[in-house]
Design a protein around this motif. Structure first.
Motif, PDB file in Angstrom:
ATOM      1  N   PRO A  20       0.836  -1.174   0.002  1.00 51.25           N
ATOM      2  CA  PRO A  20       0.065   0.118  -0.063  1.00 51.25           C
ATOM      3  C   PRO A  20       1.027   1.113   0.012  1.00 51.25           C
ATOM      4  O   PRO A  20       1.960   1.203   0.253  1.00 51.25           O
ATOM      5  CB  PRO A  20      -0.796  -0.159   1.233  1.00 51.25           C
ATOM      6  CG  PRO A  20       0.218  -0.937   2.186  1.00 51.25           C
ATOM      7  CD  PRO A  20       0.897  -1.678   1.002  1.00 51.25           C
ATOM      8  N   PRO A  21       0.316   2.360  -0.267  1.00 48.39           N
ATOM      9  CA  PRO A  21       0.909   3.596  -0.246  1.00 48.39           C
ATOM     10  C   PRO A  21       1.836   3.865   1.266  1.00 48.39           C
ATOM     11  O   PRO A  21       1.132   3.550   2.154  1.00 48.39           O
ATOM     12  CB  PRO A  21      -0.003   4.790  -0.420  1.00 48.39           C
ATOM     13  CG  PRO A  21      -1.155   4.035  -1.131  1.00 48.39           C
ATOM     14  CD  PRO A  21      -1.137   2.689  -0.527  1.00 48.39           C
ATOM     15  N   GLU A  22       2.730   4.527   1.210  1.00 51.98           N
ATOM     16  CA  GLU A  22       3.462   4.727   2.326  1.00 51.98           C
ATOM     17  C   GLU A  22       2.731   6.133   3.342  1.00 51.98           C
ATOM     18  O   GLU A  22       2.068   6.662   2.659  1.00 51.98           O
ATOM     19  CB  GLU A  22       5.011   5.381   2.052  1.00 51.98           C
ATOM     20  CG  GLU A  22       5.795   4.382   1.408  1.00 51.98           C
ATOM     21  CD  GLU A  22       6.899   3.886   2.327  1.00 51.98           C
ATOM     22  OE1 GLU A  22       7.088   4.505   3.561  1.00 51.98           O
ATOM     23  OE2 GLU A  22       7.370   3.178   1.965  1.00 51.98           O
ATOM     24  N   LYS A  23       2.733   5.700   4.613  1.00 50.78           N
ATOM     25  CA  LYS A  23       2.378   6.674   5.312  1.00 50.78           C
ATOM     26  C   LYS A  23       3.011   7.062   6.378  1.00 50.78           C
ATOM     27  O   LYS A  23       4.220   6.462   6.851  1.00 50.78           O
ATOM     28  CB  LYS A  23       1.033   6.014   5.995  1.00 50.78           C
ATOM     29  CG  LYS A  23      -0.199   5.603   5.242  1.00 50.78           C
ATOM     30  CD  LYS A  23      -1.322   5.332   6.095  1.00 50.78           C
ATOM     31  CE  LYS A  23      -2.322   6.463   6.219  1.00 50.78           C
ATOM     32  NZ  LYS A  23      -2.998   7.151   5.132  1.00 50.78           N
ATOM     33  N   HIS A  24       2.962   8.365   6.935  1.00 50.54           N
ATOM     34  CA  HIS A  24       3.763   8.760   8.122  1.00 50.54           C
ATOM     35  C   HIS A  24       3.154   7.976   9.174  1.00 50.54           C
ATOM     36  O   HIS A  24       2.100   8.233   9.616  1.00 50.54           O
ATOM     37  CB  HIS A  24       3.587  10.282   8.473  1.00 50.54           C
ATOM     38  CG  HIS A  24       4.234  10.651   9.528  1.00 50.54           C
ATOM     39  ND1 HIS A  24       5.793  10.752   9.938  1.00 50.54           N
ATOM     40  CD2 HIS A  24       3.826  10.934  10.979  1.00 50.54           C
ATOM     41  CE1 HIS A  24       5.886  11.036  11.287  1.00 50.54           C
ATOM     42  NE2 HIS A  24       4.845  11.213  11.895  1.00 50.54           N
ATOM     43  N   VAL A  25       4.046   7.431   9.928  1.00 47.27           N
ATOM     44  CA  VAL A  25       3.653   6.537  11.025  1.00 47.27           C
ATOM     45  C   VAL A  25       4.128   7.300  12.464  1.00 47.27           C
ATOM     46  O   VAL A  25       5.477   7.202  12.505  1.00 47.27           O
ATOM     47  CB  VAL A  25       4.173   4.904  10.919  1.00 47.27           C
ATOM     48  CG1 VAL A  25       3.671   4.011  12.168  1.00 47.27           C
ATOM     49  CG2 VAL A  25       3.520   4.557   9.688  1.00 47.27           C
ATOM     50  N   ALA A  26       3.377   7.346  13.237  1.00 43.63           N
ATOM     51  CA  ALA A  26       3.866   7.947  14.634  1.00 43.63           C
ATOM     52  C   ALA A  26       4.451   6.889  15.329  1.00 43.63           C
ATOM     53  O   ALA A  26       4.279   5.787  15.136  1.00 43.63           O
ATOM     54  CB  ALA A  26       2.851   8.549  15.319  1.00 43.63           C
ATOM     55  N   GLU A 112      -8.318   3.454   4.947  1.00 41.91           N
ATOM     56  CA  GLU A 112      -6.929   4.363   4.952  1.00 41.91           C
ATOM     57  C   GLU A 112      -5.723   4.134   5.683  1.00 41.91           C
ATOM     58  O   GLU A 112      -4.717   4.849   5.378  1.00 41.91           O
ATOM     59  CB  GLU A 112      -7.340   5.796   4.821  1.00 41.91           C
ATOM     60  CG  GLU A 112      -8.338   6.021   3.759  1.00 41.91           C
ATOM     61  CD  GLU A 112      -7.778   5.618   2.069  1.00 41.91           C
ATOM     62  OE1 GLU A 112      -6.670   6.067   1.831  1.00 41.91           O
ATOM     63  OE2 GLU A 112      -8.741   5.295   1.475  1.00 41.91           O
ATOM     64  N   ARG A 113      -6.020   3.265   6.876  1.00 38.94           N
ATOM     65  CA  ARG A 113      -5.041   2.742   7.801  1.00 38.94           C
ATOM     66  C   ARG A 113      -4.606   4.348   8.419  1.00 38.94           C
ATOM     67  O   ARG A 113      -3.425   4.182   9.135  1.00 38.94           O
ATOM     68  CB  ARG A 113      -3.762   1.981   6.967  1.00 38.94           C
ATOM     69  CG  ARG A 113      -4.128   0.903   6.532  1.00 38.94           C
ATOM     70  CD  ARG A 113      -3.215   0.084   5.663  1.00 38.94           C
ATOM     71  NE  ARG A 113      -1.719   0.715   5.546  1.00 38.94           N
ATOM     72  CZ  ARG A 113      -1.186   1.681   4.725  1.00 38.94           C
ATOM     73  NH1 ARG A 113      -2.046   2.162   3.509  1.00 38.94           N
ATOM     74  NH2 ARG A 113      -0.204   2.121   4.626  1.00 38.94           N
ATOM     75  N   ASP A 114      -5.404   5.123   8.629  1.00 38.75           N
ATOM     76  CA  ASP A 114      -4.940   6.422   9.424  1.00 38.75           C
ATOM     77  C   ASP A 114      -4.797   6.141  10.847  1.00 38.75           C
ATOM     78  O   ASP A 114      -3.882   6.722  11.391  1.00 38.75           O
ATOM     79  CB  ASP A 114      -5.975   7.658   8.955  1.00 38.75           C
ATOM     80  CG  ASP A 114      -6.122   8.066   7.690  1.00 38.75           C
ATOM     81  OD1 ASP A 114      -4.820   8.028   7.113  1.00 38.75           O
ATOM     82  OD2 ASP A 114      -6.958   8.598   7.291  1.00 38.75           O
TER      83      ASP A 114
END
Length: 198
Positions: A20-26, A112-114
């Protein structure tokens, strides 16, 4: 089984391997931290809360984890149990029915895995998702408990997403963290999460 159905099933399974698209992960919240807040999850709450972030719909370990959470929800009505799915709402709703129902678990679809990213849960490696230990654990789960991989719908999430579980007190502080090291890790709710909250 028809050739077209087999081809469709194979295509759906391959879709679950798409990165999946990269996301900023806290960073993963630690015990004592304030729990992340969002429109779906906010604090304070009326009850202590256990939140579980599931792997894809079809994953046998997601099924085992969800079933353990539903049992916990009926045994401990003083807890608010939440499961977060990375699948679409439709795929999540169907999967919940297929694995036995939600009982007293609130189910949130997060395609969206937010929420996953907000709680520090990013993507795992190939070793994490399909390494020898993961494959062996899946075979043992099927053989020992009869929980096998189910067909993954096209909108059922991806195999790379890491799962995890958290316990949050009514004031909004994290009391317990269990971020899986491998796909075969299933949270120990009764042994670890409940004592941290009650």
């Amino acid at each position: 089984m028809s050739v077209s159905l087999i081809a469709s099933t194979i295509q759906q399974e391959l879709q679950s391997f798409t990165t999946p698209p990269e996301k900023h992960v806290a960073p993963v919240p630690r015990v004592g931290d304030r729990a992340p807040e969002s429109d779906q999850l906010s604090w304070p709450s009326a009850k202590p809360t256990i939140i579980v972030f599931l792997r894809h719909c079809g994953c046998p370990f997601a099924e085992k984890t969800f079933n353990a959470l539903t049992r916990l929800s009926t045994k401990h009505p003083e807890l608010h149990c939440i499961a977060v799915s990375q699948a679409s709402q439709a795929a999540t709703d169907k999967w919940v029915i297929d694995v036995g129902g939600e009982w007293d678990v609130e189910v949130i679809a997060d395609p969206e895995r937010d929420l996953f990213a907000q709680w520090g849960l990013g993507l795992g490696s190939v070793w994490y998702a399909v390494g020898p230990a993961s494959v062996y654990a899946a075979l043992r789960l099927g053989r020992d408990e009869g929980i096998w991989n189910r067909p993954t719908p096209a909108d059922g999430g991806n195999r790379w997403q890491r799962g995890g579980a958290f316990a949050v007190d009514p004031a909004g502080f994290v009391c317990w963290v269990d971020v899986e090291g491998g796909v075969g890790d299933v949270p120990r709710f009764e042994e670890d999460a409940v004592p941290a909250l009650l």
